[in-house]
Every structure is written in structure tokens, then in C-alpha cells.
Design a protein around this motif. Structure first.
Motif, mmCIF file in Angstrom:
data_model
loop_
_atom_site.group_PDB
_atom_site.id
_atom_site.type_symbol
_atom_site.label_atom_id
_atom_site.label_comp_id
_atom_site.label_asym_id
_atom_site.label_seq_id
_atom_site.Cartn_x
_atom_site.Cartn_y
_atom_site.Cartn_z
ATOM 1 N N MET A 1 0.862 -0.946 -0.054
ATOM 2 C CA MET A 1 0.359 -0.333 -0.163
ATOM 3 C C MET A 1 0.928 1.174 0.199
ATOM 4 N N LYS A 2 0.783 2.157 -1.028
ATOM 5 C CA LYS A 2 1.571 3.760 -1.549
ATOM 6 C C LYS A 2 0.618 4.262 -0.035
ATOM 7 N N TYR A 3 1.533 4.372 0.969
ATOM 8 C CA TYR A 3 0.302 5.352 2.167
ATOM 9 C C TYR A 3 1.529 5.181 3.028
ATOM 10 N N ARG A 4 1.913 6.308 3.904
ATOM 11 C CA ARG A 4 2.204 6.203 5.048
ATOM 12 C C ARG A 4 1.473 7.120 6.240
ATOM 13 N N ILE A 203 -0.487 10.844 4.732
ATOM 14 C CA ILE A 203 0.407 10.936 3.552
ATOM 15 C C ILE A 203 -0.286 9.781 2.229
ATOM 16 N N VAL A 204 -0.358 10.307 0.820
ATOM 17 C CA VAL A 204 -0.007 8.920 -0.203
ATOM 18 C C VAL A 204 0.638 9.084 -1.375
ATOM 19 N N MET A 244 -2.187 17.159 -4.327
ATOM 20 C CA MET A 244 -3.422 17.034 -3.267
ATOM 21 C C MET A 244 -3.494 17.306 -1.722
ATOM 22 N N ILE A 245 -4.252 18.155 -1.225
ATOM 23 C CA ILE A 245 -4.422 18.439 -0.331
ATOM 24 C C ILE A 245 -6.469 18.009 0.512
ATOM 25 N N LEU A 246 -6.342 17.472 0.801
ATOM 26 C CA LEU A 246 -7.736 16.710 1.660
ATOM 27 C C LEU A 246 -8.246 16.973 3.132
ATOM 28 N N CYS A 247 -8.831 18.191 3.780
ATOM 29 C CA CYS A 247 -8.365 19.286 4.728
ATOM 30 C C CYS A 247 -10.059 19.233 5.478
ATOM 31 N N ARG A 248 -10.065 19.265 6.630
ATOM 32 C CA ARG A 248 -11.264 19.788 6.888
ATOM 33 C C ARG A 248 -11.411 21.452 6.762
ATOM 34 N N GLY A 249 -13.174 21.857 6.631
ATOM 35 C CA GLY A 249 -13.294 23.209 6.147
ATOM 36 C C GLY A 249 -13.893 23.605 6.867
ATOM 37 N N PHE A 267 -1.948 14.492 -1.149
ATOM 38 C CA PHE A 267 -2.166 13.626 -2.205
ATOM 39 C C PHE A 267 -0.815 14.068 -2.702
ATOM 40 N N LYS A 268 0.682 13.174 -3.145
ATOM 41 C CA LYS A 268 1.987 13.520 -3.297
ATOM 42 C C LYS A 268 1.581 14.092 -5.259
#
Ligand code: GLU
Length: 379
Positions: A1-4, A203-204, A244-249, A267-268
Motif C-alpha cells: 500500500m502506497k501511503y505513510r 500522506i498518500v 492535493m490536500i484533503l482537509c476539514r473546511g 496526496f503527492k
């Protein structure tokens, strides 16, 4: 799986960017009573002004028109019909544009409304045209506020969600960061609303089947996307060299919070391996049909050759010359996407034929490939 899961993204990661797209979901802008949340928008304008002071260009992709227009049509407690949704969008969009203009102007920013239909990003010449308009607005230091043109979009011909629209815009203007402001702080291994053991993923590095399997459906009444469309957006953005950053808005000043390194998923961006046109093709959202090819042709396409009519065994859909189609193997597995040089009607007649037979049939000595290799991308 490619995430840290042990490496926090850095503040500098955001401040070093040159061009940022901020996507705002309806649930952030419109409250439970279907009123515009002006306090939130005011705080966002402050955040955007701070980014611009640092020399960062900003484009906003804003939802909210349908939700805002519902009140007047009295369809807040039931599902809108398509016609009502389109009418609601036209009512809400003008309120939205007005609010952006007024509030951003308080921070000395000029805004421009850009309403895009799916054809504007999925037809090549219209894509280039929209690209030029956005570049010009940025050149004149104006903040484009983009939404889907919901008033004319029907379910069959629409993005349906602003996540993928925002990602296509990021690709169009070669942005280096796309921020999706959402009602969730990032990606989890499972839906945290239902599974207590769901793990947060900061991080993905690369999106693969494991990451895709973490997506669930939208769980709010107001917004229309879900984690699925966010992962799709991440695929488009990252494969076009954009983080891409996914975060709370759903907090005041969400961008200021991001800069304070609050929790978010990054997401890198992936290294660019194809030219801009091929990347545009690879992430096409509206295929007009499919062409089925034999096994030998699959191999030839994988080696980078053009698609010739001799290898075509079937074609489906009502496509015309210049449309974008999927190219599939005998199991209808998509292997490539390309811009076709014949209509479905003509291709149906020349499929399986040799070049000489086609030249005779079409009475033309300069017969083109069905899809030229420069207009095709193996997926
Ligand atoms: N374009 C829609 C609107 O403005 C929203 C789509 C979405 O929620 O992603 O209401």
C-alpha cells in the motif's frame, strides 16, 4: 500500500506553491437552514488575501448554488426534480456570486464568475479556450470563482460533483496544489463515522487499489460528492503533477489552520510522464463510445502504434469524428483512450478491412488511422 502514516506534511509545502485551487463544498458555505454562511466566507476571504500577499495565485471552485436556491423553491425537505435543481442553481448562483464579489472586495480582491459545463473541459478546443480565459484572469490578478453550469447540466451531461471539476481545472491551469475543503479532516482507512478502528492517513504517495477501496459514499444532506469523487479528483490532480490536500473546511479560517499544520491528507504529485494532450485524454470524463480490438492489435497499441481499422472487431456508441472513445480488448477491458478519426457509422463499415479495401470503399487515397498514436493514451 502506497501511503505513510508517520510523516506530517510541512507548512512550507503550501507556502512554496505558485498556483492553488481551493474547492469549497456546499456544506461549508450553506448552513442547515439553507442560508449562506457569511461569517465563514468572510474568514475564507481573509485566508485567500493572505495567500495572495505571499504571491500565490488562487482559483476557487465553489459549490453551493443548488443548496442556496432550494429555499425559494420550497424544496428543502424533499428531493428536487431535475428542473427544480436547475432552477435552484440559477437562483443560488446569483446569490453566491454576489456574496463573493462583496466579501472579497472588502479584502481588495476582484473576483470573476466562471460557469463551466462538462463539454468545456472534455472538448479539446473548449478546454484550451477555458484555459486561456482563466490564465488571463490570473494575469490581471482577479480571483476566478468557478462552478458547474448546473442550470443547463442534466444528470447525463454533467460532472455532478465539483471535486472532479476542480481537479480538471487544476490540470487546465497547471496548478501545483489543489485543496479540497471538506467536512472531514482527511482520508481514513475506512469510514470513521461507522468504524471506530478507522486509521487516519496523512500522506498518500501513490493512489492504488487499496486507497480506492477506502472511499465511501457522501454522508451529508447538503453536499453531493463523497470520498469516491475525492479520490478520483486526487488521481487526476496527482497524475498531472499537482499535489492535493484533503482537509476539514468546517472551521473558521481553514487555510490558516492548514498552515498551522493541522491534520490533513496530502496526496503527492506524480512525475509527469506524458505530454499535456495525452494527460488530458487519460483523465477524460465523458467517453462517447468504445472500440473493441483483437488480441494482436492490443499488443500493437501497447507498443505505441496507431489503431488501424483492420484490428477493430466492433464499435458501440454514437460517436462522431473527433470524439473521445475507449479502446477495449475482447473482454471489454479498457486498454486505451483516444480521439477517433471516423464516426461510429463509418467505422462500423470499415472495421476489419485492410488499408486498400478502405481506400477503395471511401474512394480516398489518404485514409487516416482510426486513432493516431499521438491522439491516444494507454491507460
Ligand atoms: N455545483 C453544485 C452546486 O453548486 C454542487 C456540486 C457539488 O456539491 O459538488 O450546488
Amino acid at each position: 500500500m502506497k501511503y505513510r502514516d508517520n510523516n506530517k506534511p510541512m507548512r512550507s509545502h503550501i507556502e512554496q506553491k505558485k498556483r492553488i485551487i481551493i474547492k469549497i463544498g456546499s456544506a461549508l458555505l450553506v448552513d442547515a437552514g439553507y442560508q449562506l454562511n457569511e461569517t465563514w466566507l468572510n474568514a475564507l476571504a481573509y485566508d485567500v488575501a493572505s495567500l495572495k500577499e505571499k504571491g500565490i495565485e488562487v482559483i476557487i471552485v465553489s459549490s453551493g448554488s443548488v443548496a442556496l436556491g432550494r429555499q425559494i423553491l420550497r424544496c428543502t425537505n424533499r428531493k428536487c426534480t431535475l428542473a427544480e435543481k436547475q432552477a435552484a442553481a440559477s437562483i443560488g448562483q446569483i446569490q453566491l456570486a454576489n456574496a463573493y464579489k462583496r466579501i472579497f472586495y472588502d479584502y481588495k480582491m476582484n473576483v470573476a464568475q466562471v460557469l463551466l459545463s462538462i463539454d468545456d473541459s472534455e472538448t479539446r478546443h473548449r478546454y484550451i479556450n477555458a484555459q486561456n480565459t482563466l490564465q488571463t484572469l490570473l494575469k490581471f490578478n482577479v480571483v476566478p470563482i468557478i462552478n458547474e453550469n448546473d442550470t443547463v447540466a442534466t444528470t447525463e451531461i454533467s460532472y455532478g460533483d465539483n471535486d472532479r471539476l476542480a481537479a480538471r481545472v487544476a490540470q487546465m491551469v497547471e496548478a501545483d496544489l489543489l485543496i479540497l475543503l471538506s467536512d472531514i479532516d482527511g482520508l481514513y482507512s475506512a469510514n470513521p463515522h461507522f468504524e471506530k478502528t478507522a486509521k487516519f492517513i496523512p500522506i498518500v504517495d501513490k493512489i492504488d487499489a487499496d486507497i480506492r477501496s477506502m472511499a465511501g459514499q457522501s454522508h451529508t444532506k447538503i453536499s453531493s460528492g463523497g470520498m469516491i469523487t475525492k479520490i478520483m479528483a486526487a488521481e487526476i490532480a496527482t497524475k498531472n503533477g499537482c499535489d492535493m490536500i484533503l482537509c476539514r473546511g468546517n472551521i473558521q479560517n481553514p487555510i490558516a489552520h492548514l498552515l498551522k499544520q493541522e491534520r490533513y491528507t496530502l496526496f503527492k504529485a506524480q512525475p509527469l510522464t506524458q505530454n499535456a494532450k495525452k494527460r488530458w485524454l487519460a483523465h477524460h470524463l465523458q467517453h462517447q463510445g468504445q472500440i473493441v480490438v483483437d488480441a494482436g492489435t492490443v499488443e500493437a497499441l501497447l507498443l505505441g502504434n496507431s489503431l488501424l481499422a483492420a484490428g477493430v472487431t466492433a464499435c458501440d456508441g454514437m460517436f462522431k469524428k473527433g470524439d473521445i472513445v475507449n479502446i477495449c480488448d475482447q473482454n471489454r477491458q479498457v486498454i486505451a483512450v483516444g480521439m477517433v478519426n471516423f464516426s461510429q457509422e463509418t467505422l462500423d463499415k470499415i472495421k476489419g478491412k485492410t488499408r486498400q479495401q478502405i481506400e477503395m470503399y471511401l474512394n480516398n487515397k489518404n485514409v487516416k488511422a482510426v486513432v493516431h498514436r499521438n491522439d491516444m493514451v494507454v491507460v
